[in-house]
Structure formats: C-alpha cells, structure tokens
Design a protein around this motif. Structure first.
Motif, mmCIF file in Angstrom:
data_model
loop_
_atom_site.group_PDB
_atom_site.id
_atom_site.type_symbol
_atom_site.label_atom_id
_atom_site.label_comp_id
_atom_site.label_asym_id
_atom_site.label_seq_id
_atom_site.Cartn_x
_atom_site.Cartn_y
_atom_site.Cartn_z
ATOM 1 N N ILE A 230 -0.192 6.797 1.858
ATOM 2 C CA ILE A 230 -0.380 5.842 0.530
ATOM 3 C C ILE A 230 -1.460 6.877 0.129
ATOM 4 N N SER A 231 -1.548 7.396 -0.003
ATOM 5 C CA SER A 231 -3.114 8.959 -1.404
ATOM 6 C C SER A 231 -1.865 9.504 -2.359
ATOM 7 N N ILE A 232 -0.618 9.800 -1.572
ATOM 8 C CA ILE A 232 0.714 10.225 -2.398
ATOM 9 C C ILE A 232 1.217 9.090 -3.489
ATOM 10 N N SER A 233 1.737 8.027 -2.577
ATOM 11 C CA SER A 233 1.861 7.062 -3.257
ATOM 12 C C SER A 233 1.260 6.301 -4.866
ATOM 13 N N GLU A 234 -0.254 6.624 -4.024
ATOM 14 C CA GLU A 234 -1.110 5.721 -4.867
ATOM 15 C C GLU A 234 -1.064 6.875 -6.203
ATOM 16 N N LEU B 186 0.820 -1.222 0.006
ATOM 17 C CA LEU B 186 0.117 0.306 -0.253
ATOM 18 C C LEU B 186 0.775 1.277 -0.395
ATOM 19 N N LEU B 187 2.084 1.547 0.670
ATOM 20 C CA LEU B 187 3.025 2.378 1.047
ATOM 21 C C LEU B 187 2.962 2.608 -0.294
ATOM 22 N N LEU B 188 3.659 1.509 -1.094
ATOM 23 C CA LEU B 188 4.613 1.761 -2.996
ATOM 24 C C LEU B 188 3.588 1.922 -3.675
ATOM 25 N N ASN C 165 3.481 15.644 -4.441
ATOM 26 C CA ASN C 165 4.383 14.976 -3.479
ATOM 27 C C ASN C 165 3.693 15.641 -1.719
ATOM 28 N N MET C 166 2.810 16.144 -1.576
ATOM 29 C CA MET C 166 2.720 16.805 -0.687
ATOM 30 C C MET C 166 1.699 16.647 0.618
ATOM 31 N N ARG C 167 1.503 16.428 1.949
ATOM 32 C CA ARG C 167 0.315 16.470 2.263
ATOM 33 C C ARG C 167 0.744 17.288 3.210
ATOM 34 N N ILE C 168 -0.992 18.225 3.616
ATOM 35 C CA ILE C 168 -0.813 19.230 5.218
ATOM 36 C C ILE C 168 -1.122 18.918 5.893
ATOM 37 N N VAL C 169 -1.670 18.340 6.891
ATOM 38 C CA VAL C 169 -2.928 17.766 8.019
ATOM 39 C C VAL C 169 -2.106 18.331 9.355
#
Length: 420
Positions: free
Chosen positions: A402-406, A83-85, A302-306
């Motif tokens: 996971i969403s970044i990798s997906e 999943l992380l891939l 390739n970035m998430r801000i949470v």
C-alpha cells in the motif's frame, strides 16, 4: 452507457468509448449477471417492468430491468482493493485539499468533518436496493447524509441532482463510506455489457488481470516461503491475491553468482527494475544479516526490503541446544517462515550452528516440512488452526505494498496539480 454504482447510487458513468476502466476494483470471480435498468414509456409495461417512477410533474417513465453480465462485489472488498491501488485515506485527503485550493467545493466542510458525516450516515434509510434504479450521489448526500444535521446549511447546492460533492472522485467516495457499518455490505457494481456489446471496447478489456503497474512482485529466500505466502493469501486474503506475483530464489534465478537474496536485491537495483517489488528475508540469523545489509543499499522508490516480523510469541520459545532445553527469544535467530504456522502445542527450535557475523546461534524448528505440508494441504480455513502468525506476515506485506502504491498515486496527483 456504462455505470459504476454503489447500491443504487451512481458513482461514475460513461458513454460509448468515453469511460474509465474500473476492472481493477474486482476479482475475476466477481463477474456475474447483475441488473441493468432502462427507461420505457410509462404505458409500455412489459413483464419485466417495475412500478412507475416519476421524476417531475411533466415527465414519468417505467423502469425495465434486464440481467446481464457485469461485476459486483461488496463495498468492504472494493475498498480494500482500492488501498492496493494507492487510493488511501491520506490520498483522499490530498485530493480533497487540492479541490479546495482551486475553489471547487460547494461546502465548507473539512476533510475530517466530511469523513465523519459519511461514516455515520444511516445508509439503510436510503433504501439501497438495485431494484430501485440509480440515483445521483448528490441527491443521496443531500437527503441522507446531511438532512437533519446541524451542518446541512453549509452545503450549497442548487439541485439535489448534482453529480458530485466538491468534485470528489468515485474512489474517494468509496473510501469515505468504507468505515460506515451500514454501507460495508452494499454491492459496488460495474455495468459494462452495453458498451462491450455495442463494440465500443473489446470484452476482454473488462476482465483483464490487474495491470502490471498495479501488481507487486514478491521475492523470498526459497520455495517454502513462496508456497506458504501464496497459499496464505488464497486462504486469508482471497480478495487481494490477484495483485501478487512471486519469484522463487532457488529456481529460475536470473543473476549469476552465489544466488543469495542479497545479490538479487543488488541486481534489481542496478537494472532499476520497473515492477513494484517487495523483498522478504527470513527472521533468522542469516536472514537478518542479509536484510540489514540490503537496507543500507540505495533502494528504489518502487521497492521495499523487509524481514518476517518479530512476534511476542517468539520471545519465550522452547529451544534445544548443546546445553539442553531452554526458553529463548528466537526473533532474529531462528524464526523462518514455518515458525509462523500452527506448529502444534509444543513446537521446538533446535540450535544448529553459530553465526559469527551476528554473534548468535542459528536455529531451525523441528518438523518444519510436516508443519508446512499440513498448512499447504488446507483447501479452506480450518477451525482451531492458529493463523495469527500468517496474519502478521500478510499485514506487513499488504502494508508495504500500500505504501508503494500510495507514493505513486500521490506523485501522480502532484504532477497533475503542477500541470493544471
């Protein structure tokens, strides 16, 4: 030869210098001695020989087993790492549909039908033991997934030795079996020793860390956040911990200015950082203010801000302020990371200052240093300790990664589709 197997089912193979590197599926600790199988003349029965195995009326041989260095991990662990891939169920569906569009399938199942078949197959009946040597996936699919099912006739196969089912990748096969209760503890093994010993690839290439493009840089507001999240991964998700790197915003700060996380985010965007990055703000007044400002920036793909997640347990939290003691909702006002730890039977937040930017008070949990210290001293999971707050953080963090990798994996699949 080099093989990736599930139990005794061959998922992928290579020879000499032609093979796919599967090291990202495994942790360094998964490197152990595993069985390797070799064919010997049926009359050559050494001490390590297994019983005679017959493949046809004209050819038979004995299996010789040797223990050599290789990787082995349960299917459930490998499926989580996939999943992380980026190899998610949605990615598997897109791969499946692409194969249908180019006319590859040797059946007319829908993706959901195929997933149901794989999830409900009696894998135990297949006699999955490495000691039996390896079998082609097509044989397993025909004999143990489809046999006796109403849909059996919809699988067009000239031979049970077919290498694949509709061209599915080995990673998609793993994901399709991931929810099958009878398969989750099966070993996924990678037998690379013969290729390494033969000089076709350097041994260090088989035990290298997760590649940079598959890693995630976690950026938090301070040292405590880094230490707690890193330790939580080690205790609660050790099978995934090697995917993550950390930046401490209070040390080694790479940008000039005030040093706050909002400015760091702006800096990362301005240089178009290539790493996969997850920015985590605290769930207190100051953290939420800067999180809201940051989410309005034009973030990179390739970035998430949470921010740390809201919790129902924080809606009626004991607090102390100028007007005395009250139950109050500390989400967005005082929920720094220490609040997500087990703070004892009577945790209390003390209101400390008024935040004009958000028209609310900022608070701190009392005894936060001792609360953090107690958790960081843990060498293993402790019975009775409440890990639910940390689990909510890790669930959010892993989901964002996971969403970044997906997205990256789907983009690569789309580029391959256009090129093909």
């Amino acid at each position: 030869m080099i093989h990736l197997t599930l139990g005794r089912i061959e998922l992928d193979w290579g020879k000499n210098g032609g093979f796919q590197n599967h090291s990202a599926l495994f942790r360094p600790s998964d490197l152990i001695d595993i069985p390797y199988f070799y064919a010997a003349d049926e009359n050559d029965a050494g001490s390590a020989a297994l019983p005679l195995v017959r493949r046809s009326d004209t050819f038979s041989y004995r299996l010789i087993t040797e223990m050599k260095e290789g990787y082995s991990a349960p299917l459930r662990t490998v499926a989580r790492r996939l999943l992380l891939l980026g190899h998610t169920d949605d990615y598997c569906r897109e791969e499946f549909e692409d194969l249908r569009e180019i006319g590859y399938p040797n059946h007319d199942f829908s993706f959901d039908e195929l997933r149901t078949l794989m999830c409900t197959a009696d894998v135990g009946a297949a006699g999955f033991t490495p000691g039996l040597g390896s079998e082609k996936f097509g044989r397993f699919f025909a004999e143990y997934v489809l046999a006796g099912k109403e849909v059996e006739g919809r699988f067009q196969s000239n031979s049970h030795d077919d290498d694949d089912v509709s061209g599915l990748s080995p990673y998609t096969i793993i994901r399709l079996l991931a929810d099958n209760p009878s398969a989750q503890d099966l070993p996924v093994t990678w037998q690379f020793a013969d290729v390494a010993d033969g000089g076709w690839a350097p041994r260090e290439s088989f035990n290298a860390p997760v590649r940079q493009e598959n890693r995630f840089l976690i950026v938090t507001e301070g040292t405590s956040d880094v230490q707690i999240i890193k330790h939580a991964l080690a205790l609660l998700a050790p099978d995934l911990a090697d995917f993550f790197d950390f930046v401490d915003m209070r040390e080694n700060y790479p940008f000039s200015g005030t040093g706050n996380l909002y400015n760091f985010v702006r800096g990362l965007i301005s240089i178009r950082i290539q790493n996969n990055v997850v920015i985590i703000f605290d769930n207190d007044a100051e953290g939420v203010y800067n999180w809201e400002r940051s989410t309005r920036l034009n973030r990179l793909e390739n970035m998430r801000i949470v921010k740390l997640p809201d919790r129902s347990a924080f809606k009626q939290f004991r607090t102390i302020g100028p007007t005395g003691e009250h139950l109050a909702d500390i989400n967005g006002k005082a929920a720094a990371i220490e609040c997500y730890l087990d703070a004892g039977s009577e945790p209390v937040v003390r209101w400390t200052s008024y935040d004009q930017k958000r028209d609310c008070y900022q608070g701190l949990i009392e005894g936060k240093e001792e609360i953090a210290s107690r958790f960081l001293r843990q060498k293993k999971l402790e019975p009775g300790y409440d890990y639910s707050g940390l689990e909510s953080i890790l669930t959010m963090l892993i989901s964002e990664c996971i969403s970044i990798s997906e997205e990256a994996a789907k983009a690569a699949l789309e580029a391959e589709r256009l090129d093909g």
